[in-house]
Write an enzyme that holds these catalytic residues in place. Structure first.
Site, mmCIF file in Angstrom:
data_model
loop_
_atom_site.group_PDB
_atom_site.id
_atom_site.type_symbol
_atom_site.label_atom_id
_atom_site.label_comp_id
_atom_site.label_asym_id
_atom_site.label_seq_id
_atom_site.Cartn_x
_atom_site.Cartn_y
_atom_site.Cartn_z
ATOM 1 N N HIS A 1 0.839 -1.206 0.000
ATOM 2 C CA HIS A 1 0.000 0.000 0.000
ATOM 3 C C HIS A 1 0.873 1.255 0.000
ATOM 4 C CE1 HIS A 1 0.795 0.586 4.217
ATOM 5 N NE2 HIS A 1 0.204 -0.541 4.573
ATOM 6 N N HIS B 1 4.093 1.372 2.224
ATOM 7 C CA HIS B 1 5.248 0.625 1.702
ATOM 8 C C HIS B 1 5.859 1.376 0.523
ATOM 9 C CE1 HIS B 1 2.422 -2.723 3.091
ATOM 10 N NE2 HIS B 1 3.399 -2.713 3.984
ATOM 11 N N CYS C 1 1.745 -11.649 22.942
ATOM 12 C CA CYS C 1 0.801 -11.142 21.947
ATOM 13 C C CYS C 1 1.049 -11.904 20.655
ATOM 14 C CB CYS C 1 0.973 -9.637 21.726
ATOM 15 S SG CYS C 1 0.016 -9.070 20.292
ATOM 16 N N CYS D 1 1.844 -9.624 17.572
ATOM 17 C CA CYS D 1 3.227 -9.113 17.495
ATOM 18 C C CYS D 1 4.244 -10.239 17.500
ATOM 19 C CB CYS D 1 3.555 -8.216 18.684
ATOM 20 S SG CYS D 1 2.527 -6.756 18.777
ATOM 21 N N CYS E 1 -2.111 -4.932 24.324
ATOM 22 C CA CYS E 1 -1.016 -4.652 23.399
ATOM 23 C C CYS E 1 -1.309 -3.326 22.698
ATOM 24 C CB CYS E 1 -0.911 -5.790 22.372
ATOM 25 S SG CYS E 1 -0.093 -5.265 20.854
ATOM 26 N N HIS F 1 -2.187 -3.975 18.869
ATOM 27 C CA HIS F 1 -3.344 -4.779 18.455
ATOM 28 C C HIS F 1 -4.587 -4.558 19.309
ATOM 29 C CE1 HIS F 1 0.055 -6.813 16.491
ATOM 30 N NE2 HIS F 1 -0.841 -7.015 15.546
ATOM 31 N N LYS G 1 -4.972 5.317 10.795
ATOM 32 C CA LYS G 1 -4.170 4.334 10.069
ATOM 33 C C LYS G 1 -4.952 3.799 8.883
ATOM 34 C CE LYS G 1 -0.819 1.457 12.316
ATOM 35 N NZ LYS G 1 -0.545 0.287 13.121
ATOM 36 N N LYS H 1 -7.491 -2.433 6.026
ATOM 37 C CA LYS H 1 -8.411 -3.120 5.122
ATOM 38 C C LYS H 1 -9.834 -3.004 5.638
ATOM 39 C CE LYS H 1 -6.873 -6.977 2.333
ATOM 40 N NZ LYS H 1 -6.506 -8.371 2.352
HETATM 41 N N1 MSP Z 1 8.549 -7.206 8.370
HETATM 42 C C1 MSP Z 1 8.698 -6.079 9.219
HETATM 43 C C2 MSP Z 1 9.984 -5.374 8.946
HETATM 44 C C3 MSP Z 1 11.213 -6.189 9.083
HETATM 45 S S1 MSP Z 1 12.626 -5.312 8.645
HETATM 46 C C4 MSP Z 1 13.878 -6.260 9.129
HETATM 47 C C5 MSP Z 1 7.538 -5.115 9.000
HETATM 48 N N2 MSP Z 1 6.885 -5.219 7.851
HETATM 49 S S2 MSP Z 1 5.648 -4.292 7.404
HETATM 50 O O1 MSP Z 1 5.145 -4.893 6.192
HETATM 51 O O2 MSP Z 1 4.728 -4.143 8.464
HETATM 52 O O3 MSP Z 1 6.264 -2.946 7.003
HETATM 53 C C6 MSP Z 1 6.395 -1.885 7.925
HETATM 54 C C7 MSP Z 1 6.969 -0.721 7.172
HETATM 55 O O4 MSP Z 1 6.118 -0.371 6.066
HETATM 56 C C8 MSP Z 1 7.073 0.573 7.964
HETATM 57 O O5 MSP Z 1 8.193 0.609 8.799
HETATM 58 C C9 MSP Z 1 7.132 1.568 6.832
HETATM 59 O O6 MSP Z 1 8.360 1.500 6.221
HETATM 60 C C10 MSP Z 1 6.075 1.020 5.888
HETATM 61 N N3 MSP Z 1 4.751 1.494 6.262
HETATM 62 C C11 MSP Z 1 3.663 0.721 6.496
HETATM 63 N N4 MSP Z 1 2.591 1.535 6.742
HETATM 64 C C12 MSP Z 1 2.959 2.822 6.678
HETATM 65 C C13 MSP Z 1 2.277 4.057 6.726
HETATM 66 N N5 MSP Z 1 0.992 4.152 6.946
HETATM 67 N N6 MSP Z 1 3.003 5.172 6.517
HETATM 68 C C14 MSP Z 1 4.330 5.144 6.225
HETATM 69 N N7 MSP Z 1 4.994 3.981 6.150
HETATM 70 C C15 MSP Z 1 4.384 2.819 6.492
HETATM 71 O O7 MSP Z 1 7.309 -4.302 9.866
#
Ligand code: MSP
Length: 646
Positions: free
Chosen positions: A19, A22, A127, A130, A144, A147, A296, A299
């Site tokens: 999304h 990412h 949790c 997490c 948590c 969550h 946030k 979905k």
């Molecule tokens: N798998 C772990 C990361 C492991 S790294 C060794 C993880 N994955 S995640 O899919 O949840 O990705 C989190 C990351 O996605 C955030 O740190 C950020 O980089 C990005 N984002 C996810 N949602 C976001 C927003 N709403 N806004 C900005 N970035 C965000 O955590």
């Protein structure tokens, strides 16, 4: 030290589709990677997917697939998205890669040999979301914080990493390296976690409960905790311990993450590295959250913003520009489609797009597309050069400090400066009176544009390269570096300078239906004007075909456009509408005289003549107005002046 740069994104969980969040992190990494290329650095850019753990197994079950099939499918969604967003990662790591698994085992073994792993029975609050134990202190009202669920008490024998041993070292290290974690607010946040005693980290899960993970090298009844596994991707992808890539790039490693995963990156990871005998990374760069509808994205709320859909609707470069221009790195931002449209229209279509189009038109018109020599510059010309050269240094330091929005603002100051320079120098007047001055001015405009094209390349690679192509430059993209720009006037075009279609068409405020983002503008109908002026329900008297046929509507071409002294709105146009006539139009502030010259328009030719500000107007040029301004209605193709509109 050799000039190298290594940038990583988090490896994303494959339990959800990519999304906006990412996309933002990964685009930031791409922008930095491209920027460092412009400084002449050899770069390595890593992204990938995180594929082990409870969450993934649950998502696979929900999708009716085996974990293997499921992770292959979702990982591929991420992998194939990035090129579509013009993201040029060098490698895509997966935690299910054999090489990654080997490196995790190798590091676990080293840490164990170092005496930093012990086995112990633990009873705690777990949790499942997490996938970790919580201490009472970390819970918010017993739940948590991520969550909002109550963690379950579980008793388990597990392996622990002696993280507490590294607490003092880490505090010292952060104090000695003030930029280790940045911006400062996140450094302070980590230091404040470290004010409390650091607990050891549980790094295993019994296979009786979870199979989907990397087996511990010293006990096959356990798999590795997801974070201990995932963080290691940053070195496994470089071929640690033996790979040449590791030696070249690890000393300059920079991670980009959002604030949600600060603790694992700011605390667990440096301690793990220290214990394994690996130097810490150079910088942890932490950004804020993109929120949608003041919360946030999720979905269940139906407000997930899909990056590809946005890029498809608004253009990829416009989307990339907006993300980097709108968010202050480190702070949260509210994603707003209206703000996106406003930025595209103001910064891209108006400021940059107009600058490029009017400049190229003039070089083509006055010098047949061949760049003239600079001649003898005067003070005003030198001022443009000084502004551009000063900008390069300012841009370089802002980019190194992650001040993307400020770097873009600085570039836009030069764009504004050049637009003003054109207005003041009025090349269309010089064309008639002073060809030498005209040559100097056009030369400076060309150089200004060349500078801009390079500085925007990290953000908008496609548009930057189009400009470079139109400028007739032999090199493009990272082939032109910041140091080349410092040699003002040295690079001449190798092809004629050409004018191409508008780089950034204006976006009209009416949005496509069903735009992603939940309560998007399209759904709420915001921005379509309160009066219903543009809507289908516009109430008006009907007219007969006979009445319509009384209108003498014709195609006309604007031959001259001049300001009318004392008028804030009106411009005097001399048009060829099959006959030559003057028409007064209220276009000032929406179009410059220069932009109007040569334009084809539609003219209502049999309107009663009137005198406006002392100028006779014989007809009315047709334009549409919306809340972004006035837009001329023009024929779709070059049409013979005087042709009637039916
Ligand atoms: N798998 C772990 C990361 C492991 S790294 C060794 C993880 N994955 S995640 O899919 O949840 O990705 C989190 C990351 O996605 C955030 O740190 C950020 O980089 C990005 N984002 C996810 N949602 C976001 C927003 N709403 N806004 C900005 N970035 C965000 O955590």
């Amino acid at each position: 030290m050799s000039n190298t740069f290594y940038i990583t994104t988090p490896i994303y969980y494959v339990n959800a589709e990519p999304h906006l969040g990412h996309a933002y992190t990964t685009i930031v990494a791409d922008v930095l990677d491209r920027f460092y290329k412009l400084t002449g650095a050899e770069t390595f850019f890593l992204t990938g997917t995180d594929e082990h753990g409870d969450k993934i197994v649950a998502a696979a079950e929900k999708a009716g697939q085996s974990p293997e099939e499921y992770v292959d499918r979702i990982s591929q969604l991420f992998r194939s998205l990035w090129p579509k967003l013009n993201i040029g990662n060098d490698y895509f790591v997966r935690t299910t890669d054999p090489q990654h698994k080997e490196t995790v085992k190798y590091i676990l073994q080293r840490v164990k040999e170092n005496g930093d792993i012990y086995f112990s029975e633990y009873e705690g609050l777990y949790c499942f979301g997490c996938e970790r134990f919580y201490t009472e202190r970390e819970l918010v009202e017993g739940k948590c914080p991520d969550h909002q669920t109550e963690p379950q008490p579980i008793k388990e024998a597990n392996y622990f990493f002696r993280m507490s041993k590294y607490q003092d070292w880490l505090v010292d290290y952060i104090h000695q390296h003030p930029d280790f974690i940045r911006p400062k607010r996140y450094r302070n946040e980590v230091l404040s976690f470290l004010n409390e005693p650091l607990e050891d980290l549980c790094i295993s899960r019994p296979k009786s409960r979870l199979h989907w993970g990397i087996t511990l090298p010293f006990d096959e009844n356990f798999v590795t905790y997801v974070w201990f596994d995932a963080l290691i991707n940053y070195v496994s992808a470089l071929g640690y311990p033996d790979g040449g890539l590791f030696k070249r790039f690890w000393p300059v490693a920079q991670h980009i993450i959002a604030k949600d995963i600060l603790k694992p990156h700011g605390i667990y990871w440096p301690c793990m590295l220290k214990s394994a005998g690996i130097e810490p990374y150079q910088h942890l760069n932490v950004h804020g959250y993109w929120n949608v509808d003041e919360g946030k994205m999720s979905k269940s709320l139906g407000n997930v913003v899909r990056p590809l859909e946005l890029a498809d609707v608004y253009g990829l470069d416009a989307f990339r520009y907006f993300l980097l221009r709108d968010m202050v790195f480190g702070l949260d931002s509210e994603f707003n489609e209206q703000a996106l449209v406003a930025r595209i229209n103001a910064d891209l279509a108006n400021d940059l797009g107009n600058l490029v189009s009017r400049s190229l038109t003039m070089i083509q018109k006055y010098f047949k597309g061949v760049l003239p020599d600079p001649g003898v510059p005067e003070g005003t010309d030198e001022a443009v050069k000084d502004q551009a050269l000063a900008l390069i240094d300012q841009y370089e330091s802002l980019m190194k400090e992650l001040g993307f929005h400020k770097a873009l603002m600085a570039v836009w100051e030069l764009i504004g400066g050049l637009n003003k320079y054109i207005d003041t120098m009025a090349p269309w007047v010089l064309a008639k009176s002073d060809r030498e001055r005209l040559a100097t001015v056009m030369h400076h405009i060309f150089e200004g544009l060349r500078t801009i094209s390079v500085l925007i390349w990290p953000f908008m690679p496609e548009s930057a390269e189009k400009i470079q192509q139109q400028l007739g430059l032999a090199r493009k993209g990272s082939e032109i570096q910041l140091n080349d720009l410092r040699r003002w006037g040295e690079e001449r075009p190798v092809r004629p300078i050409i004018k191409a279609p508008a780089l950034f068409p204006r976006i009209e405020s009416k949005k496509p239906e069903g735009f992603p983002g939940g309560k998007g503008l399209a759904k709420e109908g915001r921005g379509t004007g309160e009066t219903g002026k543009k809507g289908a329900e516009k109430k008006m008297d009907r007219i007969s075909l006979e009445d319509f046929q009384k209108l003498d509507l014709r195609v006309a071409v604007i031959k001259e456009a001049e300001p009318i002294p004392g008028s804030k709105k009106l411009i005097k146009l001399t048009v060829d509408a099959g006959d030559e006539r003057t028409v007064v139009a209220g276009l000032k502030g929406h179009y410059s005289e220069q932009d109007l010259m040569g334009k084809q328009v539609l003219l209502l030719a049999n309107l009663e003549p009137v005198k406006l500000m002392g100028v006779e107007s014989r007809g009315m040029v047709l334009a549409a107005e919306d809340d972004t301004g006035i837009h001329l209605i023009v024929p779709d193709r070059e049409t013979v002046p005087g042709s009637s509109v039916k």
